[in-house]
Design an enzyme around this catalytic site. Structure first.
Site, PDB file in Angstrom:
ATOM      1  N   ILE A 139      -1.497   2.891  -2.999  1.00  0.00           N
ATOM      2  CA  ILE A 139      -0.691   2.535  -1.840  1.00  0.00           C
ATOM      3  C   ILE A 139       0.691   3.154  -2.029  1.00  0.00           C
ATOM      4  O   ILE A 139       1.331   2.976  -3.067  1.00  0.00           O
ATOM      5  CB  ILE A 139      -0.590   1.015  -1.672  1.00  0.00           C
ATOM      6  CG1 ILE A 139      -1.991   0.381  -1.641  1.00  0.00           C
ATOM      7  CG2 ILE A 139       0.188   0.682  -0.403  1.00  0.00           C
ATOM      8  CD1 ILE A 139      -2.916   0.929  -0.580  1.00  0.00           C
ATOM      9  N   LYS A 140       1.124   3.873  -1.023  1.00  0.00           N
ATOM     10  CA  LYS A 140       2.353   4.645  -1.110  1.00  0.00           C
ATOM     11  C   LYS A 140       3.483   3.867  -0.445  1.00  0.00           C
ATOM     12  O   LYS A 140       3.371   3.479   0.721  1.00  0.00           O
ATOM     13  CB  LYS A 140       2.128   5.985  -0.398  1.00  0.00           C
ATOM     14  CG  LYS A 140       3.022   7.122  -0.795  1.00  0.00           C
ATOM     15  CD  LYS A 140       2.489   8.395  -0.127  1.00  0.00           C
ATOM     16  CE  LYS A 140       3.326   9.600  -0.443  1.00  0.00           C
ATOM     17  NZ  LYS A 140       2.843  10.786   0.299  1.00  0.00           N
ATOM     18  N   ILE A 141       4.557   3.609  -1.192  1.00  0.00           N
ATOM     19  CA  ILE A 141       5.700   2.886  -0.643  1.00  0.00           C
ATOM     20  C   ILE A 141       6.992   3.608  -1.035  1.00  0.00           C
ATOM     21  O   ILE A 141       7.066   4.237  -2.094  1.00  0.00           O
ATOM     22  CB  ILE A 141       5.746   1.413  -1.108  1.00  0.00           C
ATOM     23  CG1 ILE A 141       5.863   1.311  -2.624  1.00  0.00           C
ATOM     24  CG2 ILE A 141       4.518   0.664  -0.625  1.00  0.00           C
ATOM     25  CD1 ILE A 141       5.996  -0.115  -3.122  1.00  0.00           C
TER      26      ILE A 141
END
Length: 353
Positions: A139-141
């Site tokens: 998951i890219k944040i």
């Protein structure tokens, strides 16, 4: 061994900075994995905007989704792209298993609108992680203060994260602080650490694009590479020393630096500058299609990242003496990057509205 495959023996992995149904259905992604040694995939709102607006494979499913008026534009978008992420994860799964979880990851970004919303980022990350339901998803944040706090929590929950939009050494250090704190919190609960994988995406070409006009000629085109080399020195100190030793002993993995924004924007520089200059152990380079093709054609693989460290530090000192405030530069570039992603995401949702 082709030129791209030749990078692998030096301890670096190449990830493709692109994803679409055409890439998957045509067999091109499978070919890149098999022939070029691509070891993962990243995506972002701009990539999916291009895919959904140009790839006819989305048309019928999107038309069907639009008949359900109970779905929001964002829900339709997620339903479209989660299938792509799952398919890409499945293609990468053999190398994920073959490397004991070192390679084979696929990243999906939370909404950029949540960049200053810690609780919202956590909720979105957890939802996407469960929906994708693949061990090699990430998951890219973004590495805002709120995103970094969310990253710590997600690490403690065992969720893989690609934390992105890093432009300064202080930002990278804050991310590593959060990662180690998240691992320590998880270990204190007796939960396993070995399956957790995280990367820190450090952006390169945008640094030179911003700073070159402010610098004397002898420093132009050198600062981004120098920053990356300095970050790698700090990586080695943090993850090869006593600070990480206890967590490593119970299975924790270091948080690799990932070089992003590696397509050369200045035609005066080598078109493979940000690949050739930063090849080294425990790193990832996420490469757009065009740069991948250029390196395949004429790139040279060598262990370049760990060399020239003294010169890199001297370059940064000279830039500071010339008036560059690297923390301010990092903050500005991060805000600019967020604005670009927010714009791309808003335009993307117009397609699915």
């Amino acid at each position: 061994m082709n030129r791209l495959q030749a990078i692998r023996p030096f301890g670096q992995r190449l990830w493709l900075d692109n994803l679409s149904r055409e890439l998957i259905a045509s067999g091109e992604l499978a070919r890149l994995l098999a022939d070029d040694g691509i070891a993962g995939v990243t995506s972002n709102p701009a990539i999916f905007h291009k895919a959904i607006s140009t790839d006819p494979r989305y048309r019928d499913e999107l038309a069907q989704l639009k008949t359900d008026t109970g779905l929001s534009a964002e829900q339709r978008y997620e339903m479209l792209v989660i299938a792509d992420i799952q398919a890409a994860c499945d293609l990468n799964l053999p190398q994920y298993h073959a490397t004991n979880g070192d390679d084979g990851y696929v990243s999906l970004e939370v909404s950029p609108a949540l960049s200053r919303d810690e609780a919202g980022t956590l909720a979105a990350a957890r939802r996407l992680w469960l929906a994708i339901d693949r061990p090699n998803a990430m998951i890219k944040i973004p590495a805002t203060a709120e995103g970094i706090r969310a990253f710590r929590t997600l690490t403690s929950e065992g969720i893989n994260v690609n934390i992105t939009l890093l432009f300064s050494l202080s930002q990278v250090e804050a991310v590593w602080d959060a990662y180690l704190a998240g691992l320590a919190a998880r270990h204190a609960l007796g939960a396993p650490l070995a399956h957790i994988k995280a990367v820190a995406s450090f952006f390169l070409s945008r640094v030179d694009s911003l700073l070159d006009p402010q610098l004397p000629a002898e420093l132009q085109g050198k600062v981004a590479i120098a920053l990356a080399k300095a970050a790698y020195l700090r990586y080695q100190a943090r993850f090869n020393g006593a600070e990480f030793a206890e967590l490593k002993a119970v299975g924790a993995r270091p948080q690799y630096l990932l070089w992003a924004s590696t397509g050369t924007k200045n035609a005066a520089y080598s078109d493979v500058l940000y690949v050739e200059s930063l090849i080294g152990d425990d790193t990832v380079n996420t490469v757009p299609d065009a740069t991948l093709a250029l390196f395949r054609d004429h790139g040279h693989a060598a262990a370049t990242l760990a060399s020239g460290s003294d010169a890199a530090l001297a370059t940064l000192a000279a830039a500071t003496a010339a008036g560059i405030d690297f923390d301010a530069v990092g903050d500005k570039l991060q805000q600019d990057g967020l604005a670009l992603f927010e714009k791309a995401f808003a335009e993307l949702l117009l397609l699915t509205a």
